[in-house]
Scaffold this motif. Structure first.
Motif: not given
Length: 440
Positions: A56-59, A65-66, A82-84, A106-107
């Motif tokens: 839930e924290e990762f969400e 980020l979005s 870019a996202v890593m 975002k998708e």
């Protein structure tokens, strides 16, 4: 890096949910947002998905980020993102060249899954340098002058070395922001973040209040970047500071009292240089030299005395005497230094005051011997003289004369004896003749 700081900050709008209301925009905010959005970035998010980050924290991180992307002026000619994703391994979720619209980004973010396991933050930074910040992966060429920015979000302590790899990234022109959550190690965050640290290191207590992070970005970055607008009057360096600016100078220069212009620092002032003997100022820098008779050592700072008496370095006729980087001339024994202080002349050893002969000094090249006047004889000390005795002189002279007389007498006697013999022979012949005449 400070310029990128201002550029990135202005692009981070307030990310609080709309239900909580938006603060009133201060005068000039629209101009600030426009300025920020018109300047592109090559921006890479590096997110920690190790085992310590719950699902839930990762969400919440993905939501963050979005919302960040919603504030950016995204596009092929604008800001690229870019996202890593990293844990004990590193995954490039999408590079800078993949998406140029917010919806697609975002998708893609919504489908990112945590990797779990360890926290290899140093490996993630190195991967960003090697695999993301390349022209093949969408980074703009250096001559485009597009700022390269990394935002790292983590809640733990790195399990690998981060200080050196972060320093390498910054040396390559990458500006690093470190965001710590909950149990994040602050010392590690400071090691990886760019200077000044108070503008590049952020912390929130939990992922549940990560929206506090957006307000910190707003407070720190969304002032008008006066240096980027070009409205400052700094002669050399402009430093953006909370909606205003201050002027600074290049290394080797100092800010004048007008706080705008710069003057070269006297780098040769006492305490500012490391020269052993002579400091030569050179346009904000300096070089070291040495006094005459000394040479600069390989360290380019200290000096050593030159062997001024080495062949070809002096003009002494006979003897060169080195003296603390200089020299003087001297002569061999028996010679004296001429008025030119260089050449030498032989000394007159028999000149008054130079010898210890009592009567006569006889010069012999560089030396001398003593002799005496007639009627005197040299004493055993070979220096003084004594009068000769008369008897000894007569005896000597008569001895010589007697020998000559004796020789003469012997010669006369010999001749007389020969003459007498002949007379006797004549007498005998005469007597014999007379006797014969009487008989006749």
């Amino acid at each position: 890096m400070r310029r990128a700081l201002g550029i990135l900050g202005c692009c981070l709008a307030l990310l609080l949910p709309a239900a909580r209301g938006s603060p009133a925009r201060r005068p000039g905010a629209a101009a600030a947002d426009a300025t920020c959005k018109n300047r592109p970035l090559d921006l890479v998010f590096i997110i920690d998905s190790s085992r310590s980050v719950r699902t839930e924290e990762f969400e919440k991180v993905k939501i963050f980020l979005s919302k960040m992307i919603d504030t950016l002026d995204v596009g092929e000619r604008a800001t690229r993102v870019a996202v890593m994703n990293y844990a004990s391994t590193v995954k490039v979720e999408f590079p800078l060249r993949t998406y140029f619209d917010k919806t697609s980004m975002k998708e893609a973010i919504s489908h990112i899954e945590p990797l779990s396991a360890g926290t290899m933050t140093g490996l993630a930074i190195q991967t960003a340098m090697d695999e993301v910040f390349t022209e093949e992966m969408g980074t703009r060429p250096a001559n485009f002058n597009i700022p390269k920015v990394v935002i790292i979000v983590t809640d733990g302590r790195p399990q690998d070395q981060v200080q050196d790899v972060a320093a390498s990234a910054q040396a390559a022109g990458i500006e690093i922001y470190a965001v710590g959550v909950d149990r994040a190690d602050m010392q590690s965050l400071r090691m990886m973040a760019s200077e000044p640290l108070d503008e590049h290191v952020f912390y929130v207590e939990t992922y549940g209040v990560i929206e506090k992070l957006t307000s910190k970005f707003r407070e720190t970055f969304c002032a008008v970047n006066m240096c980027a607008l070009g409205t400052h009057d700094c002669e050399q360096v402009c430093v953006s500071s909370g909606g205003s600016y201050v002027c600074d100078c290049y290394e080797g220069y100092m800010l004048n009292p007008d706080k705008r212009s710069c003057s070269a620092v006297d780098t040769c002032a006492p305490g500012r240089h490391e020269c052993d003997q002579v400091c030569v100022s050179n346009n904000g820098s300096y070089s070291c030299e040495c006094y005459e008779g000394y040479t600069l050592n390989p360290d380019k700072k200290t000096c050593s005395a030159t062997d001024v008496c080495a062949p070809g370095r002096h003009d002494c006729g006979q003897v060169c005497l080195s003296n603390d980087g200089s020299y003087s001339c001297d002569c061999y024994e028996g010679y004296t230094l001429n008025a030119d202080r260089k050449t030498c002349s032989a000394v007159d050893m028999c000149a008054p005051g130079r010898h210890d002969c009592e009567q006569v000094c006889v010069r012999d090249d560089l030396f001398y011997t003593c002799d005496c006047y007639q009627g005197y004889t040299l004493n055993p000390d070979k220096k003084t003289c004594s009068r000769a005795t008369t008897s000894s002189l007569v005896t000597t002279e008569e001895s010589c004369k007697c020998e000559a007389i004796a020789a003469l007498q012997d010669s006369v006697t010999s001749h007389l004896e020969a003459l007498a013999t002949k007379l006797d022979e004549v007498s005998e012949k005469l007597q014999a003749y007379q006797e014969r005449q009487q008989i006749v």
